[in-house]
Design a protein around this motif. Structure first.
Motif, PDB file in Angstrom:
ATOM      1  N   VAL A 148       0.824  -1.213   0.000  1.00  0.00           N
ATOM      2  CA  VAL A 148       0.000   0.000   0.000  1.00  0.00           C
ATOM      3  C   VAL A 148       0.856   1.260   0.000  1.00  0.00           C
ATOM      4  CG1 VAL A 148      -0.269  -0.024   2.517  1.00  0.00           C
ATOM      5  CG2 VAL A 148      -1.877   1.259   1.127  1.00  0.00           C
ATOM      6  N   TYR A 195       0.963   4.901   6.094  1.00  0.00           N
ATOM      7  CA  TYR A 195       1.156   3.471   6.372  1.00  0.00           C
ATOM      8  C   TYR A 195       2.555   3.116   6.867  1.00  0.00           C
ATOM      9  CZ  TYR A 195      -3.504   2.636   4.653  1.00  0.00           C
ATOM     10  OH  TYR A 195      -4.866   2.659   4.521  1.00  0.00           O
ATOM     11  N   ASN A 236      -1.999  -3.708   5.794  1.00  0.00           N
ATOM     12  CA  ASN A 236      -1.518  -3.448   4.442  1.00  0.00           C
ATOM     13  C   ASN A 236      -2.600  -3.817   3.421  1.00  0.00           C
ATOM     14  OD1 ASN A 236       0.550  -2.913   2.351  1.00  0.00           O
ATOM     15  ND2 ASN A 236       0.328  -5.119   1.984  1.00  0.00           N
ATOM     16  N   VAL A 257      -4.568  -1.497   0.767  1.00  0.00           N
ATOM     17  CA  VAL A 257      -4.658  -1.689  -0.686  1.00  0.00           C
ATOM     18  C   VAL A 257      -6.120  -1.563  -1.121  1.00  0.00           C
ATOM     19  CG1 VAL A 257      -4.377  -3.371  -2.548  1.00  0.00           C
ATOM     20  CG2 VAL A 257      -2.564  -3.064  -0.862  1.00  0.00           C
ATOM     21  N   THR A 284      -7.142   2.031  -0.959  1.00  0.00           N
ATOM     22  CA  THR A 284      -6.592   2.822  -2.064  1.00  0.00           C
ATOM     23  C   THR A 284      -7.438   2.646  -3.321  1.00  0.00           C
ATOM     24  OG1 THR A 284      -4.401   2.511  -1.121  1.00  0.00           O
ATOM     25  CG2 THR A 284      -4.490   3.257  -3.403  1.00  0.00           C
TER      26      THR A 284
END
Ligand code: HEM
Ligand SMILES: [Cu+2]
Length: 559
Positions: free
Chosen positions: A344, A402, A418, A422, A425
């Motif tokens: 990420v 992060y 993580n 992702v 995002t």
């Protein structure tokens, strides 16, 4: 003596642990506030999106323009500012051997000033006494408390700038002839730009206060708008430069590569600092009373910023390709297979960067007089800055969080967070594509910005906007999911993730690079050049506005 020994012991101990506890507390506080503001600001944004789609009627005690003013102020001023200083001070502490006690005092005082300022700004908005949007253009007149709050906020920003200057100057004194490390160099550029950009808006606010108190009857509208945009335009680029710092310094480390040319990186920073303030009139391209040559000069200066931006694009892809080739990547676009898409920290930075291509292209359109007459004050503009701010800047900040939040919290990024990152995002990206895409399109069809839901008496044109408004609401709904996931991730990494050490990922300079010339350290000179460029752009028009001033305007409360 003993304290001196204690001091060195302490420094050594904190060096071993990787992070200075007291400095970490500063960054943690700033980042925590920043993400709480994002959460509130996100819900306000959603309320607007749903309202404009005709899906949500706002209560009488919180109307559209109160929500809009608060969303703008929260997102553009507060979320960004608190994040930026949390981030920059963590880096300054890390690179320059811990913050000086004096500097910590500056940063905490700044924090208090900003919080007081924010409260003073929000109260009159909630009382429906300050629906003037974040641009607070006169002759719209807010309650004096609103402007006084802005002063406190600006003073807070200045104190943070000065703290950074003291920290860097102290390091330079103890490291004569050396280059300021790259992250701190970025921090210096960002703080220089902010320090000077705040001056025009501070002058504006200081003369709006007596006007809003009724001591002065009228106000010069053009001078106010000009002073505002000398700041406002620059502010946007300050956040852009903050995002850029992560692309240049952090991203190469995350992919196991090295930085792009140290010299040219510093040249990009200097160029952005020198040329930024002078593009302000592209926000006033449709304003009357500005002579054509002056507008042209500002357009030229705005486009000039495209040059360091293109250098940045080039630099990033050069770094990706070089790193990938070292790892065995082949072919023209083979680098793409070697990038850590599942990380990420990298993915968010990459999308942040990639989004600047359409965002910048739209910006060039708006900077062109004829094209701007089509999109000026339409939803197109709102689409544009949700790409620049909402993706390029916000997603860079999310990506940074992060590793930065675990770093300052003495914790680690877990595979679960993580993965969540992702997903976050992608949700954010898709949400923004929907929302910003719909905004751009409906703007071309004439839908105005800053307007609550109306069908204009069921006019056919206005009804034609509705499908796009629905797409905007869908995007906004995805975005609020994104906001919630992001804030959850930050809280988790700050307070609940497993303890451990996280690195502050600063990439090293290229191998066998030629030494960086020392003129890049001549900040005194760059500041003088910047002030000359600013004078070139503003002295003539401001003099004209003041000498040939039309009658001033009394204040209006249109809401
Ligand atoms: C949940 C995510 C978000 C949603 C749903 C959202 C939605 C909206 C909508 C619908 C408007 C415009 C309305 C109008 O002109 O009538 C708006 C304005 C605005 N948004 Fe957002 N937004 C979000 C996130 C952000 C972010 C992350 C930023 C910046 C960091 C941002 C900055 C702004 C600014 C500066 C305005 C202009 C306010 C004005 O015209 O005075 N927004 N937003
Ligand atoms: Cu601008």
């Amino acid at each position: 003596m003993e304290t001196a020994i204690n001091q060195t012991f302490k420094t050594k101990a904190t060096k071993l642990l990787g992070v200075n506890k007291e400095d970490a507390k500063i960054s943690k506080t700033y980042l925590f506030v920043s993400f709480v503001i994002l959460l509130v600001g996100g819900f306000l944004g959603l309320a607007q999106g749903l309202n404009r789609a005709g899906l949500l009627e706002l209560p009488s005690w919180l109307n559209y323009y109160q929500v809009l003013t608060m969303h703008g102020v929260f997102m553009l001023l507060a979320f960004t500012t608190f994040f930026t200083f949390g981030y920059l001070y963590a880096g300054l502490s890390h690179e320059l051997g811990g913050l000086l006690p004096k500097v910590r005092k500056f940063v905490w005082t700044a924090f208090a000033s900003k919080i007081i300022g924010a409260v003073l700004v929000v109260i009159p908005i909630l009382m429906n006494e300050a629906s003037v949007m974040y641009t607070f253009y006169p002759p719209l007149k807010a309650h004096p408390m609103f402007y006084i709050g802005l002063v406190f906020f600006a003073v807070g920003m200045w104190l943070c700038n000065v703290g950074a200057f003291i920290q860097v100057a102290n390091w330079r004194k103890n490291n004569k002839g050396k280059h300021v490390p790259i992250f701190s160099y970025f921090a210096t550029g960002i703080n220089v730009l902010m320090f000077f950009a705040l001056i025009p808006v501070a002058i504006e606010v200081l003369y709006l206060i007596p006007w809003s108190l009724g001591w002065v009857k009228t106000v010069n509208v053009m001078v106010s708008r000009t002073l505002f945009w000398a700041f406002g335009h620059t502010l946007v680029n300050i956040w852009y430069l903050t995002a850029t710092s992560a692309w240049y310094v952090i991203a190469p480390k995350l992919i196991g590569g090295r930085r792009w040319s140290d010299t040219l990186t510093r040249v990009v920073i200097i160029a952005l600092v020198i040329m930024n303030i002078t593009g302000g009139f592209h926000h006033q391209i449709i304003d009357p009373g500005i002579s054509l040559p002056v507008k042209m000069m500002h357009v030229f200066m705005s486009l000039a910023i495209g040059f360091p931006s293109l250098m940045t694009a080039w630099a990033m892809f050069a770094v990706f390709e070089k790193t990938a080739r070292k790892q065995g990547g082949k072919g023209l676009i083979g680098w793409y297979k070697k990038m850590p898409w599942g990380d990420v920290r990298f993915l968010a930075l990459f999308i942040s960067m990639a989004s600047f291509a359409p965002a910048g292209a739209g910006g060039i359109a708006q900077t062109t007089n004829q094209l701007d007459t089509v999109v000026h004050n339409t939803m197109w503009i709102v689409g544009h800055f949700h790409l620049t701010l909402g993706v390029t800047v916000a997603l860079a900040f999310f990506g940074i969080s992060y590793w930065l939040v675990p770093y300052i919290s003495g914790r680690v990024l877990t595979p679960q967070i993580n993965k969540l990152g992702v997903i976050q995002t992608w949700i954010w990206t898709i949400g923004m594509i929907f929302m910003s895409g719909a905004m751009h399109t409906v703007g071309l069809f004439g839908s105005p910005r800053r307007t609550s839901f109306t069908t204009y008496g069921d006019h056919a044109t206005a009804l034609g906007w509705n499908p796009y408004m629905m797409a905007m609401a869908v995007g906004g709904t995805l975005l609020i999911i994104g906001v919630i996931l992001q804030v959850y991730a930050v809280i988790n990494m700050m307070f609940f993730a497993p303890r451990g050490e996280t690195e502050f990922p600063i990439a090293e300079a290229e191998e066998n690079a030629s030494p960086t010339p020392y003129w890049t350290e001549r900040w005194g000179l760059w500041i003088v050049v910047m002030l000359l460029v600013v004078a070139m752009a503003y002295v003539v028009p401001l003099t004209e506005f003041i000498v040939n001033a039309p009658p001033g305007s009394p204040g209006f409360k249109t809401w």
